[in-house]
Design a protein around this motif. Structure first.
Motif, PDB file in Angstrom:
ATOM      1  N   HIS A 185       0.799  -1.159  -0.221  1.00  0.00           N
ATOM      2  CA  HIS A 185       0.055   0.152  -0.059  1.00  0.00           C
ATOM      3  C   HIS A 185       0.950   1.290   0.099  1.00  0.00           C
ATOM      4  N   LEU A 186       1.930   1.286   0.992  1.00  0.00           N
ATOM      5  CA  LEU A 186       2.874   2.365   0.800  1.00  0.00           C
ATOM      6  C   LEU A 186       3.411   2.673  -0.545  1.00  0.00           C
ATOM      7  N   LEU A 187       3.682   1.645  -1.236  1.00  0.00           N
ATOM      8  CA  LEU A 187       4.492   1.535  -2.675  1.00  0.00           C
ATOM      9  C   LEU A 187       3.217   2.157  -3.736  1.00  0.00           C
ATOM     10  N   ALA A 188       2.258   1.895  -3.519  1.00  0.00           N
ATOM     11  CA  ALA A 188       1.246   2.164  -4.173  1.00  0.00           C
ATOM     12  C   ALA A 188       0.904   3.756  -3.885  1.00  0.00           C
ATOM     13  N   VAL A 189       0.709   4.170  -2.742  1.00  0.00           N
ATOM     14  CA  VAL A 189       0.402   5.418  -2.233  1.00  0.00           C
ATOM     15  C   VAL A 189       1.459   6.755  -2.567  1.00  0.00           C
ATOM     16  N   GLU A 190       2.864   6.074  -2.930  1.00  0.00           N
ATOM     17  CA  GLU A 190       3.923   6.907  -3.085  1.00  0.00           C
ATOM     18  C   GLU A 190       3.735   7.507  -4.548  1.00  0.00           C
ATOM     19  N   GLU A 191       2.995   6.478  -5.559  1.00  0.00           N
ATOM     20  CA  GLU A 191       2.906   7.084  -6.707  1.00  0.00           C
ATOM     21  C   GLU A 191       1.939   8.294  -7.083  1.00  0.00           C
ATOM     22  N   SER A 192       1.270   8.655  -5.917  1.00  0.00           N
ATOM     23  CA  SER A 192       0.325   9.619  -5.951  1.00  0.00           C
ATOM     24  C   SER A 192       1.105  11.082  -5.993  1.00  0.00           C
ATOM     25  N   SER A 193       0.610  11.931  -6.715  1.00  0.00           N
ATOM     26  CA  SER A 193       1.192  13.474  -6.899  1.00  0.00           C
ATOM     27  C   SER A 193       1.432  14.212  -5.858  1.00  0.00           C
ATOM     28  N   VAL A 195       1.905  12.856  -2.388  1.00  0.00           N
ATOM     29  CA  VAL A 195       2.225  12.086  -1.369  1.00  0.00           C
ATOM     30  C   VAL A 195       3.791  11.726  -1.418  1.00  0.00           C
ATOM     31  N   LEU A 196       4.674  12.068  -0.766  1.00  0.00           N
ATOM     32  CA  LEU A 196       5.967  11.816  -0.814  1.00  0.00           C
ATOM     33  C   LEU A 196       6.546  11.015   0.227  1.00  0.00           C
ATOM     34  N   LEU A 197       7.027   9.914   0.081  1.00  0.00           N
ATOM     35  CA  LEU A 197       7.653   9.126   1.420  1.00  0.00           C
ATOM     36  C   LEU A 197       9.115   8.941   1.177  1.00  0.00           C
ATOM     37  N   GLN A 198       9.678   9.111   2.469  1.00  0.00           N
ATOM     38  CA  GLN A 198      11.152   8.996   2.592  1.00  0.00           C
ATOM     39  C   GLN A 198      11.490   8.136   3.834  1.00  0.00           C
ATOM     40  N   ILE A 199      12.583   7.411   3.873  1.00  0.00           N
ATOM     41  CA  ILE A 199      13.095   6.470   4.968  1.00  0.00           C
ATOM     42  C   ILE A 199      14.149   6.820   5.611  1.00  0.00           C
ATOM     43  N   VAL A 200      14.131   6.955   7.010  1.00  0.00           N
ATOM     44  CA  VAL A 200      15.361   7.233   7.632  1.00  0.00           C
ATOM     45  C   VAL A 200      15.985   6.072   7.854  1.00  0.00           C
ATOM     46  N   PRO A 201      17.194   5.577   7.437  1.00  0.00           N
ATOM     47  CA  PRO A 201      17.796   4.348   7.647  1.00  0.00           C
ATOM     48  C   PRO A 201      18.555   4.294   9.060  1.00  0.00           C
ATOM     49  N   PHE A 202      18.833   2.996   9.558  1.00  0.00           N
ATOM     50  CA  PHE A 202      19.081   2.611  10.788  1.00  0.00           C
ATOM     51  C   PHE A 202      20.781   3.458  10.811  1.00  0.00           C
ATOM     52  N   GLY A 203      21.505   3.184   9.583  1.00  0.00           N
ATOM     53  CA  GLY A 203      22.834   3.803   9.718  1.00  0.00           C
ATOM     54  C   GLY A 203      22.884   5.179   9.777  1.00  0.00           C
ATOM     55  N   LEU A 204      21.763   6.105   9.726  1.00  0.00           N
ATOM     56  CA  LEU A 204      21.793   7.338   9.887  1.00  0.00           C
ATOM     57  C   LEU A 204      22.409   7.732  11.351  1.00  0.00           C
ATOM     58  N   LEU A 258      16.883   9.084   3.017  1.00  0.00           N
ATOM     59  CA  LEU A 258      16.941   8.701   1.765  1.00  0.00           C
ATOM     60  C   LEU A 258      16.254   9.441   0.416  1.00  0.00           C
ATOM     61  N   THR A 259      16.612   9.481  -0.410  1.00  0.00           N
ATOM     62  CA  THR A 259      15.855   9.980  -1.595  1.00  0.00           C
ATOM     63  C   THR A 259      14.744   9.129  -1.938  1.00  0.00           C
ATOM     64  N   GLN A 260      13.840   9.731  -2.587  1.00  0.00           N
ATOM     65  CA  GLN A 260      12.607   8.965  -2.804  1.00  0.00           C
ATOM     66  C   GLN A 260      12.893   7.653  -3.599  1.00  0.00           C
ATOM     67  N   GLU A 261      13.650   7.634  -4.559  1.00  0.00           N
ATOM     68  CA  GLU A 261      14.077   6.669  -5.077  1.00  0.00           C
ATOM     69  C   GLU A 261      14.440   5.284  -4.266  1.00  0.00           C
ATOM     70  N   ALA A 262      15.535   5.948  -3.564  1.00  0.00           N
ATOM     71  CA  ALA A 262      16.228   4.963  -2.505  1.00  0.00           C
ATOM     72  C   ALA A 262      15.223   4.362  -1.327  1.00  0.00           C
ATOM     73  N   SER A 263      14.500   5.213  -1.102  1.00  0.00           N
ATOM     74  CA  SER A 263      13.322   4.821  -0.001  1.00  0.00           C
ATOM     75  C   SER A 263      12.280   4.035  -0.474  1.00  0.00           C
ATOM     76  N   SER A 264      12.105   4.100  -1.950  1.00  0.00           N
ATOM     77  CA  SER A 264      11.148   3.116  -2.579  1.00  0.00           C
ATOM     78  C   SER A 264      11.905   1.481  -2.488  1.00  0.00           C
ATOM     79  N   ALA A 265      13.107   1.802  -2.954  1.00  0.00           N
ATOM     80  CA  ALA A 265      14.126   0.328  -2.849  1.00  0.00           C
ATOM     81  C   ALA A 265      14.205  -0.035  -1.506  1.00  0.00           C
ATOM     82  N   THR A 266      14.124   0.686  -0.706  1.00  0.00           N
ATOM     83  CA  THR A 266      14.148   0.118   0.804  1.00  0.00           C
ATOM     84  C   THR A 266      12.869  -0.586   1.146  1.00  0.00           C
TER      85      THR A 266
END
Length: 275
Positions: A185-193, A195-204, A258-266
């Motif tokens: 659902h998150l992956l589907a939602v982020e395709e909306s114009s 909505v923007l999703l980003q992830i803060v990785p543990f490594g931060l 992470l960028t939007q693209e890297a967040s999507s990959a995560t």
């Protein structure tokens, strides 16, 4: 034994007033509880409890009531006054502002924000947060939570920026199947114009919002509020200086995400683990 209708107390709360209006309209057209129940698709007991405010009004009921009574949107309009009554007092002012916001920015440390939760994920959380609660209460709270998501599909939805801690993806709320559905659902939602999703990785490592959850709401006139939320508490902040501090903290965390693209990959990587 003949069923005895209980006396109503419309002055007790908006929800009680709503129930009283159901009965008033029913009496105006000389309709029995059984007849109305058949039209609405509920049992007589359920309809009686709607009238006495013992049960929350589910979001699908108001348009059915307007059709049953020919009230031309009256019950749909009144529903806006009561739909948040199931939520605690500290959250209602926030939800009023949320419903009018043109821009939302959220950071979540442990869970997916309610506006993006799937029914299965939301249900799993509600069961954990309310051990021992009756099924009816859980269902009422679930309906109320999901009804808020209508904000994102209205004609002019707000711009929603969501920063999630990686822990949100890794904690299997409800089990693997529920989490897989939620991440899809998150992956589907982020395709909306809007909505923007980003992830803060543990490594931060550490950051300014670690361990809490923050929502920043911007209204049409540019005013902004901050809302700090825990598992069972919430605090609305409207002081300009205080809100500005949280605004800066949010921007600092988002800059490290992470960028939007890297967040999507995560998210995709986490999804594969649950599948």
């Amino acid at each position: 034994m003949q069923f005895q209708e209980r006396e109503l107390t419309p002055g007790a709360s908006p929800r009680h007033l709503y129930g009283a209006e159901i009965r008033r309209q029913r009496k105006l057209v000389n309709m029995s509880l059984v007849a109305l129940a058949d039209i609405l698709g509920y049992s007589r007991v359920h309809v009686s409890r709607f009238e006495t405010a013992e049960r929350a009004i589910p979001p699908e009921l108001p348009p059915k009531l307007d059709i049953a009574f020919g009230t031309n949107g009256t019950f749909v309009a009144m529903y806006e006054l009561i739909k948040n009554e199931v939520f605690p007092d500290f959250a209602r002012r926030f939800m009023e502002l949320e419903s009018k916001a043109t821009r939302m920015r959220k950071y979540m440390s442990a869970t997916v924000p309610g506006l993006l939760q799937t029914p299965g994920y939301a249900l799993a959380l509600l069961r954990e947060f309310q051990p021992g609660a009756k099924k009816e209460k859980i269902q009422e709270d679930l309906n109320a939570r999901l009804s808020r998501q209508g904000i994102l599909v209205r004609d002019e939805p707000p711009h929603l920026l969501v920063v999630l801690d990686e822990a949100v993806l890794r904690r299997p709320v409800g089990g693997p199947a529920v989490m897989a559905e939620q991440l899809e659902h998150l992956l589907a939602v982020e395709e909306s114009s809007n909505v923007l999703l980003q992830i803060v990785p543990f490594g931060l490592g550490s950051h300014a919002l670690m361990g809490g959850s923050l929502t920043l709401l911007t209204q049409g006139d540019g005013t902004q509020v901050a809302y700090l939320e825990g598992s069972h508490t919430g605090q609305l902040l409207e002081d300009v200086t205080t809100v500005a501090g949280y605004d800066l903290a949010y921007d600092r965390v988002r800059a490290k995400a992470l960028t939007q693209e890297a967040s999507s990959a995560t998210i995709h990587a986490a999804l594969k683990e649950y599948e």
